[in-house]
Every structure is written in C-alpha cells, then in structure tokens.
Design an enzyme around this catalytic site. Structure first.
Site: not given
Length: 220
Positions: A7, A9
């Site tokens: 991922d 953020d």
C-alpha cells in the site's frame, strides 16, 4: 516469496495528515463544514468517493465535483513534494527485497497522479516493477481489483505474494485477491481487533524478515 505488494499512504509515506489537511482546505473553501467526526469516515475512501461524500452532505455551487477532486489532489501533491517523509523501515526493506530478487509492486486507492510524487520524494521509484491506482479499476479497496491488477502487471500468482497494509480496508482487499496480508497498523490502532484479520502484524516495516514472509506462504 516471489513478490511483495505495498500500500502507499500511511505505509510507505506519512501522508495521511496531508490528505486530512487538503480535505479541510478545499472543502471548507466551497462552504462545507468539515468536522473531525465526518472526516474520520473518509480515510479509506478514494478521492472521488470523498468528494461525493461531502457533496451529498453539503452541496456546493460554482464548481464541479471533478474540479474539487482535482484541487484536493493538487494540494496533496504539493504537501508530499515539499514535506513528505518515509515511514520507518521503508528503504531497508526495499533494499532487502531487491537484493533477494523479489518483485515489488504498489497498490493504492490514491489517484494515479499521486504515485510519482511519493516515489520521487522518497527516492524509491527504481524499486517498483509495477504500480496500480484505484483510478485504473472499477472499484477501489476494500474490493480486490487494484491488487488483482498489480499481480497481473507483476506476472505473479497470488499464492506467491505478500501484501503490506496499514488499513482494515486494504487488508480485506488483499485477502479478497488471494494474497496473504501483513498489517502494519498505526500505533494508536495497533491493538484493535480488526487487524486480527491479517495473516501477521508488525509495529513497523523494519520488523519484517524474509523468514516471516516465507513462513506465511507455506501456511494453508
């Protein structure tokens, strides 16, 4: 362990405060009262979903949803490019994976335009063989689409791959794509039971070892 998908953020970069700031700045500028309670509900949404959420709550005039969405993205990009910092352990883990010839991918709900800003700010672009955004699929996380797309780009099967996620929705997306997920929750959420859904849990990326990854992939 043939591949790892990250991922972005809150996992690679400490950018979630930037999204909150941009959301407040932009939506407030068109007359929306952005409350902390409601803003907490938007954290896992795509930028388009966030824009539609606030418009449904307090419709504004004189600007399209697309224009407002673009303002948020541009504000976040500026904050990332001037203030962005890597999360603990990012560089060392990427080095270790690259040396072991593990394929490295990125799967994010953020707009595609944000990805280069993050990778260039952290000087990690060369590590990634494939990147995917929710912009490129019909549904963002927690749907599996962005992970499925990244697996295809990496030419890797899900059972040979591990995902790193800091959010519950991201973990659900990885698992739905058939990928073993490692949770790296933020400190204030580390003990939350929702992260028990993950195959493993770490306090930071610096705790990961290849032994952990290989052991997860041999589990039924």
């Amino acid at each position: 362990m043939q591949a790892v998908i990250f991922d972005m953020d809150g996992l690679l970069i400490d950018s979630e405060p930037f999204w909150k700031q941009a959301e407040y700045d932009v939506f407030s500028s068109v007359g929306v009262e952005v409350t902390t309670e409601l803003a907490a509900l938007t954290a896992a949404m795509t930028t388009r979903e966030v824009t539609e959420f606030w418009y449904a709550k307090q419709p504004w005039q004189d600007a399209s949803l697309e224009e407002i969405e673009n303002r948020v993205v541009e504000r976040v990009k500026l904050l990332i490019e001037t203030q962005g910092q890597a999360m603990h352990g990012v560089r060392n883990l990427l080095d270790s994976l690259q040396q072991a010839k593990v394929k490295i991918g990125l799967a994010t709900n953020s707009p595609k335009d944000i990805i280069p800003s993050v990778l260039q700010r952290l000087d990690i672009a060369d590590y990634f063989m494939a990147t995917s955004s929710a912009d490129e699929v019909s549904q963002g996380k927690p749907a599996p689409d962005v992970y499925t797309l990244t697996l295809k780009k990496l030419n890797t099967e899900a059972h040979h791959c591990i995902a790193f996620e800091d959010s519950f929705g991201g973990i659900k997306a990885a698992l739905a794509a058939g990928i073993k997920a490692i949770a790296v929750p933020h400190a204030n959420e580390f003990d939350h039971k929702k992260f028990d859904l993950a195959s493993h849990k770490l306090k930071s990326l610096s705790e990961f070892s290849h032994q952990i990854g290989n052991a997860l992939l041999t589990q039924s």
